[in-house]
Design a protein around this motif. Structure first.
Motif: not given
Length: 436
Positions: A225-230, A253-257, A214-217
């Motif tokens: 909301s799609d990019y919020a990881n667990p 790469a390139s998927f939302p978190g 996971h790369t923070a953005i």
């Protein structure tokens, strides 16, 4: 006679018209020529005045630097020739490694490889940045993740130039170096990786481990909301396959978190390659007396396949209490966890060397996936060239970054392959035999 006079008058009229038109064209051309000369004079005056101002600024900067007391010559130098005057002449091997995360030799090797895509032509009013300086600007950003304005002041270039250098270099690395440093392994590399997993990590017949990064953005403009990881923070999710040597063989790469890792795997080229036997030699190797293709190791969030091993899930009784797994399954889980920790160490080395992946990345979402691929390629290049790695880089990452999210959700049993449990049982039998 009347007709002849009429013809003469017509001819005289035509000649007079042509002479007048010719004179008008000549006058118009003279006016255009004078305007062009005046325009060029104005441009030259502007150019010379601009050069004079820059020269005066350089002289003033040099006078200030002569009276400044400095502990190290390149730590507080604001001049635009810092690259030529300091880096190229005074940097020691440790400086190259600290600032660019690679040796001087690897740096110039990289510049030569990227020259076809990064070289620019000079113009009448500006000299193009050398390829070496463009690469240095971009590497400084990838290695430190500092702000563009800081790098702009350091190298004496505009902030937009820094941004453009980073974009151009990442795209050039992916276009020119993927076929060399991020490609499917050869049969010899498969065998070498299997030997390393067996001898150093204690897991036989395995060639790679699959994990996530996971790369923070910064907050995207849409679908945040799609990019919020667990773990609750925003990130871009990447899937990586890591060999026993610590090299990255495949990066998706390139998927939302918030994307399910199992979904990424099933839609990746790695799934199709592994399912078709592309990660095993042409002649199927033998394991526990049976022909069996090499396997990959993955976390619990991935589906169990004949070529992808994961840990046995914890069992619960009807009352919801946890029950201990049988001893062979516990042993299997311990060996698999030990092997997966090696892939985590490889990811830590990647994030420590290129800290744009460990700190919050403020680049656009269209750049982050390419930057991720470029960093993996650079990691493989530095590792294959034998460039040193400093342990303090890992300490910096562990102190500064957010912990990587843990994907605890198990993949549905319906996604598991029917004969995969039998393959996992073979590994349990192998580890039991090793204990006796």
């Amino acid at each position: 006679m009347g007709d002849e006079e009429e013809q003469q008058r017509s001819l005289m009229f035509l000649l007079t018209y042509m002479l007048l038109k010719r004179r008008r064209d000549i006058n118009h051309a003279d006016i255009q020529r004078r305007d062009e000369i005046q325009r060029r004079i104005r441009h030259r005056q502007y150019f010379f005045q601009r050069q004079r101002r820059m020269l005066m600024m350089m002289i003033a900067g040099g006078m200030r630097s002569n009276v400044r007391i400095r502990t190290r010559p390149w730590t507080t130098t604001p001049r635009s020739d810092w690259w030529e005057r300091v880096v190229m002449t005074e940097f020691q091997p440790s400086d190259w490694l600290d600032k660019f995360r690679m040796s001087r030799e690897t740096f110039f090797y990289l510049c030569e490889k990227l020259r076809p895509r990064l070289a620019r032509q000079d113009t009448s009013f500006r000299l193009a940045l050398p390829v070496e300086k463009r690469v240095a600007v971009a590497l400084w950003r990838l290695a430190s993740n500092v702000e563009y304005r800081t790098i702009s002041a350091l190298f004496g270039v505009g902030k937009s130039t820094v941004c453009r250098c980073v974009r151009d270099m990442c795209h050039a690395i992916v276009a020119l170096l993927s076929s060399t440093y991020l490609r499917p392994p050869t049969e010899q590399e498969l065998e070498e990786s299997a030997q390393l997993f067996h001898s150093y990590l204690g897991f036989p017949h395995c060639v790679a481990a699959i994990t996530t990064l996971h790369t923070a953005i910064i907050t995207p403009s849409s679908n945040a909301s799609d990019y919020a990881n667990p773990a609750g923070w925003l990130s871009v999710l990447s899937q990586v396959a890591i060999s026993g040597q610590g090299y990255f063989w495949d990066v998706c790469a390139s998927f939302p978190g918030g994307t399910d890792p199992a979904e990424i795997l099933q839609n990746s080229a790695l799934w199709a390659t592994a399912a078709e036997g592309g990660l095993s030699p042409a002649q199927t190797p033998v394991f526990m007396g049976k022909p069996l293709r090499y396997v990959l190791l993955g976390e619990a969030c991935y589906p169990l396949q004949s070529w992808l091993m994961k840990a046995y899930p914890e069992q619960k009784s009807r009352r919801g209490c946890r029950t201990a797994l049988p001893e062979p399954q516990q042993l299997f889980n311990r060996r698999l966890g030990r092997a997966l920790r090696a892939s985590e160490e490889a990811l830590l080395r990647l994030r420590a060397r290129w800290q744009c992946l460990s700190k919050r990345n403020d680049c656009g979402l269209d750049v982050v996936p390419t930057m991720m691929l470029a960093c993996c390629i650079l990691h493989n290049m530095c590792e294959s060239h034998g460039d040193a790695f400093k342990a303090e880089w890992q300490v910096e990452v562990c102190e500064a970054e957010n912990p990587q999210p843990c994907h605890k959700a198990l993949a549905p049993a319906s996604m598991d392959q029917s004969d995969a449990e039998e393959v996992r049982g073979l590994f349990c039998d192998y580890f039991q035999q090793q204990r006796t």
